[in-house]
Motif scaffolding. Sequence first.
Motif, PDB file in Angstrom:
ATOM      1  N   LYS A 193      11.056  45.947  40.966  1.00  0.00           N
ATOM      2  CA  LYS A 193       9.993  44.933  41.825  1.00  0.00           C
ATOM      3  C   LYS A 193      10.127  43.857  42.869  1.00  0.00           C
ATOM      4  CE  LYS A 193       6.460  44.950  38.166  1.00  0.00           C
ATOM      5  NZ  LYS A 193       4.911  44.667  38.524  1.00  0.00           N
ATOM      6  N   ILE A 194      11.282  43.276  42.661  1.00  0.00           N
ATOM      7  CA  ILE A 194      11.913  43.174  44.287  1.00  0.00           C
ATOM      8  C   ILE A 194      11.478  43.387  45.345  1.00  0.00           C
ATOM      9  CG2 ILE A 194      13.352  41.552  45.346  1.00  0.00           C
ATOM     10  CD1 ILE A 194      14.497  40.346  42.348  1.00  0.00           C
ATOM     11  N   VAL A 195      12.162  44.635  44.529  1.00  0.00           N
ATOM     12  CA  VAL A 195      12.121  46.118  46.191  1.00  0.00           C
ATOM     13  C   VAL A 195      10.839  46.481  46.716  1.00  0.00           C
ATOM     14  CG1 VAL A 195      12.519  48.431  46.736  1.00  0.00           C
ATOM     15  CG2 VAL A 195      13.945  47.059  45.549  1.00  0.00           C
ATOM     16  N   LEU A 196       9.655  46.600  45.192  1.00  0.00           N
ATOM     17  CA  LEU A 196       8.156  46.254  46.262  1.00  0.00           C
ATOM     18  C   LEU A 196       7.939  45.790  46.682  1.00  0.00           C
ATOM     19  CD1 LEU A 196       7.305  48.783  42.660  1.00  0.00           C
ATOM     20  CD2 LEU A 196       7.720  49.717  44.798  1.00  0.00           C
ATOM     21  N   TYR A 197       8.003  43.485  46.330  1.00  0.00           N
ATOM     22  CA  TYR A 197       7.582  42.909  46.587  1.00  0.00           C
ATOM     23  C   TYR A 197       7.987  43.007  48.138  1.00  0.00           C
ATOM     24  CZ  TYR A 197       6.251  38.381  47.032  1.00  0.00           C
ATOM     25  OH  TYR A 197       5.561  37.053  48.554  1.00  0.00           O
ATOM     26  N   LYS A 198       9.178  42.998  48.477  1.00  0.00           N
ATOM     27  CA  LYS A 198      10.221  42.780  49.983  1.00  0.00           C
ATOM     28  C   LYS A 198       9.106  44.442  50.736  1.00  0.00           C
ATOM     29  CE  LYS A 198      11.768  38.474  49.268  1.00  0.00           C
ATOM     30  NZ  LYS A 198      11.931  37.879  49.524  1.00  0.00           N
ATOM     31  N   LYS A 199       9.834  44.501  50.462  1.00  0.00           N
ATOM     32  CA  LYS A 199       9.569  46.346  50.626  1.00  0.00           C
ATOM     33  C   LYS A 199       8.152  46.861  50.879  1.00  0.00           C
ATOM     34  CE  LYS A 199      13.933  45.887  52.302  1.00  0.00           C
ATOM     35  NZ  LYS A 199      14.905  45.379  53.518  1.00  0.00           N
ATOM     36  N   ARG A 200       7.432  46.570  51.844  1.00  0.00           N
ATOM     37  CA  ARG A 200       5.843  47.065  51.442  1.00  0.00           C
ATOM     38  C   ARG A 200       6.074  48.205  52.218  1.00  0.00           C
ATOM     39  NH1 ARG A 200       3.330  44.158  47.823  1.00  0.00           N
ATOM     40  NH2 ARG A 200       1.778  44.522  48.585  1.00  0.00           N
ATOM     41  N   HIS A 201       6.822  48.753  53.055  1.00  0.00           N
ATOM     42  CA  HIS A 201       6.604  50.085  53.523  1.00  0.00           C
ATOM     43  C   HIS A 201       6.724  51.149  52.317  1.00  0.00           C
ATOM     44  CE1 HIS A 201      10.350  49.278  53.695  1.00  0.00           C
ATOM     45  NE2 HIS A 201      10.656  50.052  54.057  1.00  0.00           N
ATOM     46  N   LEU A 202       7.417  50.687  51.268  1.00  0.00           N
ATOM     47  CA  LEU A 202       8.532  51.378  49.816  1.00  0.00           C
ATOM     48  C   LEU A 202       7.060  51.737  49.761  1.00  0.00           C
ATOM     49  CD1 LEU A 202      11.771  50.713  49.500  1.00  0.00           C
ATOM     50  CD2 LEU A 202      11.209  52.373  51.205  1.00  0.00           C
ATOM     51  N   ALA A 232      17.071  41.964  27.797  1.00  0.00           N
ATOM     52  CA  ALA A 232      17.516  41.936  28.535  1.00  0.00           C
ATOM     53  C   ALA A 232      18.516  43.386  30.301  1.00  0.00           C
ATOM     54  CB  ALA A 232      18.522  40.952  28.506  1.00  0.00           C
ATOM     55  N   LEU A 233      18.939  43.781  29.876  1.00  0.00           N
ATOM     56  CA  LEU A 233      18.937  45.237  30.354  1.00  0.00           C
ATOM     57  C   LEU A 233      18.440  45.335  31.412  1.00  0.00           C
ATOM     58  CD1 LEU A 233      22.375  46.109  31.192  1.00  0.00           C
ATOM     59  CD2 LEU A 233      22.121  48.090  29.040  1.00  0.00           C
ATOM     60  N   VAL A 234      17.590  46.298  30.626  1.00  0.00           N
ATOM     61  CA  VAL A 234      16.624  47.220  31.016  1.00  0.00           C
ATOM     62  C   VAL A 234      15.881  46.707  32.607  1.00  0.00           C
ATOM     63  CG1 VAL A 234      16.472  48.743  29.592  1.00  0.00           C
ATOM     64  CG2 VAL A 234      14.413  47.031  29.373  1.00  0.00           C
ATOM     65  N   SER A 235      15.863  44.839  31.996  1.00  0.00           N
ATOM     66  CA  SER A 235      14.744  44.359  32.362  1.00  0.00           C
ATOM     67  C   SER A 235      15.324  43.623  33.401  1.00  0.00           C
ATOM     68  CB  SER A 235      14.449  42.879  32.015  1.00  0.00           C
ATOM     69  OG  SER A 235      13.805  42.617  31.016  1.00  0.00           O
ATOM     70  N   LEU A 249      -0.726  36.153  41.843  1.00  0.00           N
ATOM     71  CA  LEU A 249       1.100  36.662  41.589  1.00  0.00           C
ATOM     72  C   LEU A 249       2.167  36.533  40.795  1.00  0.00           C
ATOM     73  CD1 LEU A 249       3.062  39.287  42.522  1.00  0.00           C
ATOM     74  CD2 LEU A 249       4.036  37.415  44.538  1.00  0.00           C
ATOM     75  N   VAL A 250       2.588  35.187  40.606  1.00  0.00           N
ATOM     76  CA  VAL A 250       3.564  34.902  39.502  1.00  0.00           C
ATOM     77  C   VAL A 250       2.554  34.754  38.389  1.00  0.00           C
ATOM     78  CG1 VAL A 250       3.763  32.114  38.478  1.00  0.00           C
ATOM     79  CG2 VAL A 250       4.712  32.446  40.452  1.00  0.00           C
ATOM     80  N   VAL A 251       1.434  34.509  37.335  1.00  0.00           N
ATOM     81  CA  VAL A 251       1.096  35.063  36.206  1.00  0.00           C
ATOM     82  C   VAL A 251       0.682  36.396  36.093  1.00  0.00           C
ATOM     83  CG1 VAL A 251      -1.359  34.596  35.392  1.00  0.00           C
ATOM     84  CG2 VAL A 251      -0.635  32.655  36.483  1.00  0.00           C
ATOM     85  N   PHE A 252       0.457  36.933  37.164  1.00  0.00           N
ATOM     86  CA  PHE A 252       0.546  38.324  36.838  1.00  0.00           C
ATOM     87  C   PHE A 252       2.429  39.083  36.661  1.00  0.00           C
ATOM     88  CE2 PHE A 252      -3.899  39.762  39.007  1.00  0.00           C
ATOM     89  CZ  PHE A 252      -4.318  39.731  38.447  1.00  0.00           C
ATOM     90  N   GLU A 253       3.128  38.662  37.220  1.00  0.00           N
ATOM     91  CA  GLU A 253       4.465  39.564  36.764  1.00  0.00           C
ATOM     92  C   GLU A 253       4.435  38.807  35.618  1.00  0.00           C
ATOM     93  OE1 GLU A 253       5.560  41.433  38.424  1.00  0.00           O
ATOM     94  OE2 GLU A 253       4.045  41.750  40.370  1.00  0.00           O
ATOM     95  N   LEU A 254       4.770  37.602  34.937  1.00  0.00           N
ATOM     96  CA  LEU A 254       4.839  36.910  33.679  1.00  0.00           C
ATOM     97  C   LEU A 254       4.098  37.806  32.476  1.00  0.00           C
ATOM     98  CD1 LEU A 254       5.232  32.618  34.202  1.00  0.00           C
ATOM     99  CD2 LEU A 254       6.579  34.938  34.216  1.00  0.00           C
ATOM    100  N   LEU A 255       2.569  38.341  32.985  1.00  0.00           N
ATOM    101  CA  LEU A 255       1.763  38.751  32.012  1.00  0.00           C
ATOM    102  C   LEU A 255       2.526  40.116  32.128  1.00  0.00           C
ATOM    103  CD1 LEU A 255      -1.747  37.916  32.299  1.00  0.00           C
ATOM    104  CD2 LEU A 255      -0.424  37.122  30.914  1.00  0.00           C
ATOM    105  N   GLU A 256       3.276  41.033  32.814  1.00  0.00           N
ATOM    106  CA  GLU A 256       3.507  42.283  32.932  1.00  0.00           C
ATOM    107  C   GLU A 256       4.994  42.121  31.961  1.00  0.00           C
ATOM    108  OE1 GLU A 256       3.285  44.168  36.411  1.00  0.00           O
ATOM    109  OE2 GLU A 256       1.679  44.759  37.039  1.00  0.00           O
ATOM    110  N   PHE A 257       5.441  41.438  32.155  1.00  0.00           N
ATOM    111  CA  PHE A 257       6.963  41.073  31.660  1.00  0.00           C
ATOM    112  C   PHE A 257       6.802  41.100  30.466  1.00  0.00           C
ATOM    113  CE2 PHE A 257      11.240  38.814  31.047  1.00  0.00           C
ATOM    114  CZ  PHE A 257      12.014  39.857  31.067  1.00  0.00           C
TER     115      PHE A 257
END
Length: 348
Positions: free
Chosen positions: A70-79, A59-62, A9-17
């Motif tokens: 990304k946090i919402v999609l990871y925490k709220k799996r039902h969404l 920085a702003l859009v990130s 998960l960490v590697v994928f997220e770093l590559l995507e960012f």
Amino acid sequence: MASGKIIKLVVFELLEFAAFSIPTLVIMEQFANAYQETKFAGDRTHYWLIVSCSIAYVALVSLLIWVPIKIVLYKKRHLYKKIIGWRPALMMCVMLTTLPSFAFSIAVTEVQKNVNGSVNLLPESLPDLPVSLVLLSLIVVDIIEKLRIYPLRGSQKSYEDNDVQITSLQQVKTVTERVVQGAAANPASAQAAKPAAMSQPCHHAAAVFAGPVEPSFHSGILRTMSRRDVRAELLLRSFLTWSDTIEMLRVAGHPAVYKSGWLYPVYIFSFISLLRMVFTPKNPLLNSLGVLLQDLPFIFLRLSLIIALGTITPVLGLCKNILVAVSYIYFNYITKLRPFSAFETSPF
């Protein structure tokens, strides 16, 4: 020690960012360098101002868009499960990275025209790095989004053969069920029609799904060479899918294109073709969107370029777009008409 899922998960997220942020910074730096040439060489104020604005934008859009989503999609799996048919990560990359990158790539050429005062003094070709970097970032995010459902360790067989077998059995089962239902509706002729009806669908199904016999290897070097893994094929297909758009953007670097107004339609139609990335790979609308967003616009664009500027774009690409568009329309719509609706099978 961190588990394999956390590391993945960490590697994928770093590559995507990285794919989300780096292209904008690189292209904005090139724009700042081109704009600086219009000012005094010793004064670097405008250069650093543009660079700082690009860093502030990323920085702003990130912080306001990328990280919260990304946090919402990871925490709220039902969404996340309610998002059907499209991918939020690709949507953010296309709209927040690719669109401004293409805009500032065009702005670089416009600034260079103002500096030199004549299109004849422009460089012989545009640098390939910005365009390749933007497309590579999109393809990397596309591959990562597809690889998320697969493990990165252990062997994984391709599901294509299983899908073909399941599809064949389902269609044969559907034909059999229809025959049984028809016999139940007319019990008087059920016994007489059953042998012929049951034998005919089986022969028809065999004719439909019969194909050339493929070799199979169970030992030796040929068995090693015949191994297939869906994860390796996924990377290959991800690059092949966008080869047409890559070729079209390569045409934008031709002097006859970027020194004239043809640069704008090339970038606009290339960006429109990239919108297909937003949709999931198995979306039923993807084939029609591929024809509408890529092949049909590219037919008119390539044909216009060939008529106006010569064969600066390959004729093979034009033939590919025409064949894909015509075959899609013919097999999906024209074959439904009565003169073309007769089902035929090859004897070989």
